[in-house]
Design an enzyme around this catalytic site. Structure first.
Site, PDB file in Angstrom:
ATOM      1  N   THR A   1      59.811  52.923  54.788  1.00  0.00           N
ATOM      2  CA  THR A   1      59.066  51.679  55.041  1.00  0.00           C
ATOM      3  C   THR A   1      60.103  50.585  55.283  1.00  0.00           C
ATOM      4  O   THR A   1      60.591  50.444  56.393  1.00  0.00           O
ATOM      5  CB  THR A   1      58.126  51.316  53.867  1.00  0.00           C
ATOM      6  OG1 THR A   1      58.854  51.335  52.654  1.00  0.00           O
ATOM      7  CG2 THR A   1      56.975  52.299  53.790  1.00  0.00           C
TER       8      THR A   1
ATOM      9  N   LYS B   1      61.820  58.079  49.672  1.00  0.00           N
ATOM     10  CA  LYS B   1      61.771  56.727  50.231  1.00  0.00           C
ATOM     11  C   LYS B   1      61.497  55.786  49.074  1.00  0.00           C
ATOM     12  O   LYS B   1      60.864  56.157  48.082  1.00  0.00           O
ATOM     13  CB  LYS B   1      60.720  56.596  51.321  1.00  0.00           C
ATOM     14  CG  LYS B   1      59.276  56.739  50.967  1.00  0.00           C
ATOM     15  CD  LYS B   1      58.614  55.573  50.312  1.00  0.00           C
ATOM     16  CE  LYS B   1      58.830  54.289  51.079  1.00  0.00           C
ATOM     17  NZ  LYS B   1      58.179  53.157  50.327  1.00  0.00           N
TER      18      LYS B   1
ATOM     19  N   THR C   1      57.092  52.681  44.430  1.00  0.00           N
ATOM     20  CA  THR C   1      56.558  53.315  45.639  1.00  0.00           C
ATOM     21  C   THR C   1      57.703  53.981  46.213  1.00  0.00           C
ATOM     22  O   THR C   1      58.450  53.497  47.013  1.00  0.00           O
ATOM     23  CB  THR C   1      55.920  52.461  46.716  1.00  0.00           C
ATOM     24  OG1 THR C   1      54.654  52.092  46.245  1.00  0.00           O
ATOM     25  CG2 THR C   1      55.594  53.271  47.964  1.00  0.00           C
TER      26      THR C   1
ATOM     27  N   GLU D   1      65.152  46.535  48.320  1.00  0.00           N
ATOM     28  CA  GLU D   1      64.877  45.380  49.179  1.00  0.00           C
ATOM     29  C   GLU D   1      65.709  44.150  48.817  1.00  0.00           C
ATOM     30  O   GLU D   1      65.623  43.635  47.705  1.00  0.00           O
ATOM     31  CB  GLU D   1      63.400  44.994  49.078  1.00  0.00           C
ATOM     32  CG  GLU D   1      62.515  45.840  49.968  1.00  0.00           C
ATOM     33  CD  GLU D   1      61.042  45.523  49.785  1.00  0.00           C
ATOM     34  OE1 GLU D   1      60.705  44.687  48.937  1.00  0.00           O
ATOM     35  OE2 GLU D   1      60.234  46.143  50.496  1.00  0.00           O
TER      36      GLU D   1
ATOM     37  N   ASN E   1      59.739  39.694  50.771  1.00  0.00           N
ATOM     38  CA  ASN E   1      58.452  39.893  50.125  1.00  0.00           C
ATOM     39  C   ASN E   1      57.515  38.699  50.229  1.00  0.00           C
ATOM     40  O   ASN E   1      56.425  38.728  49.664  1.00  0.00           O
ATOM     41  CB  ASN E   1      58.665  40.291  48.665  1.00  0.00           C
ATOM     42  CG  ASN E   1      59.191  41.705  48.577  1.00  0.00           C
ATOM     43  OD1 ASN E   1      58.512  42.639  48.983  1.00  0.00           O
ATOM     44  ND2 ASN E   1      60.420  41.856  48.109  1.00  0.00           N
TER      45      ASN E   1
ATOM     46  N   SER F   1      53.376  43.445  52.667  1.00  0.00           N
ATOM     47  CA  SER F   1      53.927  44.804  52.603  1.00  0.00           C
ATOM     48  C   SER F   1      53.405  45.497  51.374  1.00  0.00           C
ATOM     49  O   SER F   1      52.808  44.884  50.516  1.00  0.00           O
ATOM     50  CB  SER F   1      55.447  44.779  52.597  1.00  0.00           C
ATOM     51  OG  SER F   1      55.923  44.160  51.432  1.00  0.00           O
TER      52      SER F   1
END
Lengths: 384, 384
Positions: free
Chosen positions: B147, B169, B180, B260, B379, B384
């Protein structure tokens, strides 16, 4: 307003030189009686700053003559020397105020953890503050306790012939067990220490304790309520508790409105919970979800992040009965897609999230802030 | 490498059109046997995505023929329609693979919560993926599940004649109950489902479960381990568990390294705890402290924030016996100032925090990331 709104109190705020900037950094609040009753609530962090350990002992006596507050240094994680410094601060205040013992002097500090206070500046500062004491000194005291606060914070309430006033500093580290939040409330109502304690605990439980700006709990949080009895009036219990509650709620809202780097104030109301504890647990989980806090900053009504935060709690709920509104638009119904998210207007600073657990009749409100690049900047660019 | 490193597996990764970008978004992993044993670990979030609810049921049978994974949509909080979509996905895969029932097909999804998947694209995509299946398809499958990952993640380990391989992932929402994080591990070792389950649980407990990038727990976390038995070899239990552990640790480290917006990978080791649970609780509390995460980003060895995080836990410790090292410099000793903080070199991406509770012999390692303006940007700038 502030701590000198109530009769019987004098205060001062001066620059003692603790802060390198030369800004005001030392406040003194004195209760001139006739009564000197007091109550206090402190951080639930197990790593407590020296002034918290000191003031907890002072408050056990139920009498406080004066409070010395300094910004520019937290005096936390400073070992035996730090505690001796707090003791010396109280001794000095007792000496300059005359006729009092150090055991009646509460001390509160805020600033960087792990650094000893410059006592060669702080002790002379207490003399200077004592000379500046005034029944109009409340504003100056409120200014002297600021750290990264952009504005000083005061509030007032009361009834016929009596007043409750207060000042607060906050900005960073606001969290559940109370934040680096220093708060001094004063009243000229003639109220004894046990009743003060009950009123203060009832008020903090639903105000300061439900502010969760960044999930970080301070080592220094202190909320004090001092009563001088100077009005000669003893209000009814409910009336008095309501006034204390009002001042605490007002100051708590001001803390959220001035939190470090925040661009949004988020009011999270959890409704239809099985218990109040469930409502608070869910509210806090939502308040602390960094992904949601970023989404709110971006004005994105990302209700999926609300649900994922609810899902981490132990509260009673069924996932397919959850409803979530953002600014009164029910974007999530029965755990799935609800009203059109495009209907949500998030341009204003205050954002309201309502989480309906569909599990009972209890509710709670938690206040939080969004997560911004400015927050990161303020907290990474220098030690604080 | 990846899921086709072990014999008996084919895989594919294709662009089904679920992502608007046109990037690969659908992966298929097939176990061609002879054995089709499987184990799975799923999010502990109580709000679970449809594919998690589905796959939990599939795994109860202990047999999995294939896994369909999609990026571009989480299929979480999508109600009964979402669950029907997952069912239809499994049915379609069973049909195109021939001779299998939907009850042997695991499904995993990742992406935005609260949006239905475009089934008109996903179902034809399964046909396309089935046609592309190859014993060299592992890398493509790993790419298709990305992602906001900047790189795809694979790992491999094994013994004489047998192999454990895997793909993962991650990027956002990494947290304790698993993130996730979609992970598929495969092995050609001849191992039955209960032994697979034991090996997988032992491995995830100290790897994926101790990754806490941003404290947010996903609705979709899924870790699967499939065994084909195609090597004809049954390794010793300890040797097999070690290989699974190795692959999980390798992938978990890669997840942290690609979180991230992160600029630092923080290895938090809690030592001399009374219990392992205490060590984990303290490690997580440090890992989730936003103020500390900002300080690390700013290369500021702000140990006071470590102590304030420890102080919020219920772990056994005395505040004046706590020691903290940052990159091996003991900046806090006995709860107070230790070695000179100027000695701490924080220029490198990996930062090591050691928290000594001085309360026992247990320890744990938690991995986290710093908090950056880029994290906020990623974010807040889009859903997302």
């Amino acid at each position: 307003m502030s701590v000198t709104a109530a009769k019987g109190f004098t205060a001062a705020g001066i620059a003692a030189g603790i802060k390198e900037s030369g800004n005001p950094d030392l406040a003194l609040v004195v209760n001139n009686g006739p009564r000197r009753a007091a109550a206090g609530v402190f951080t639930s962090n197990r790593v407590k700053a020296a002034p918290v350990l000191w003031s907890e002992q002072v408050l056990k006596g139920g009498e406080v003559t004066a409070v010395v507050l300094n910004s520019g240094g937290a005096n936390a994680c400073t070992g035996p020397q730090g505690f001796q410094d707090t003791h010396a601060t109280a001794e000095k205040a007792a000496e300059v105020l005359g006729g009092h013992s150090a055991g009646e002097i509460a001390v509160a500090s805020t600033g960087l953890i792990g650094v000893l206070l410059p006592m060669d500046k702080l002790l002379p500062g207490i003399e200077k503050a004592a000379q500046a004491l005034s029944e109009y000194g409340g504003e100056k005291a409120a200014i002297a306790i600021k750290t990264t606060d952009t504005v000083h914070k005061t509030a007032v309430a009361g009834g016929e012939g009596w007043t409750v006033g207060g000042m607060a500093k906050g900005a960073g580290m606001l969290a559940p067990g109370l934040a680096t939040m220093l708060v001094v409330l004063t009243t000229d109502a003639d109220v004894e220490a046990p009743a003060l304690d009950a009123a203060l605990r009832a008020a903090t439980r639903t105000t300061f304790d439900r502010v969760d700006s960044d999930g970080c709990m301070s080592t220094n949080d202190t909320v004090l309520l001092l009563a001088s009895g100077a009005s000669g009036t003893t209000p009814g219990r409910a009336e008095f508790e309501q006034a204390v509650q009002h001042v605490c709620a007002d100051l708590a809202r001001q803390l959220i409105g001035d939190a470090e780097g925040a661009s949004k104030d988020i009011r999270i109301e959890v409704i239809n919970a099985a218990t109040e504890d469930d409502a608070v647990e869910v509210g806090r989980s939502i308040a602390r979800n960094n992904l949601l806090k970023c989404a709110i900053h971006g004005e994105d009504p990302n209700w999926g992040r609300v649900l994922s935060a609810i899902g981490t709690t132990r509260a009673a709920f069924e996932p397919d009965r959850l409803n979530v509104a953002i600014n009164d638009v029910w974007v999530c119904k029965n755990g799935g897609v609800g009203e059109d998210r495009e209907l949500v207007d998030m341009r204003y600073r205050e954002v309201r999230i309502t989480a309906d657990l569909a599990a009972g009749d209890e509710s709670a409100v938690i206040w939080a802030n969004d997560l911004t690049a400015e927050y990161v900047h303020e907290n990474s660019a220098y030690s604080s």
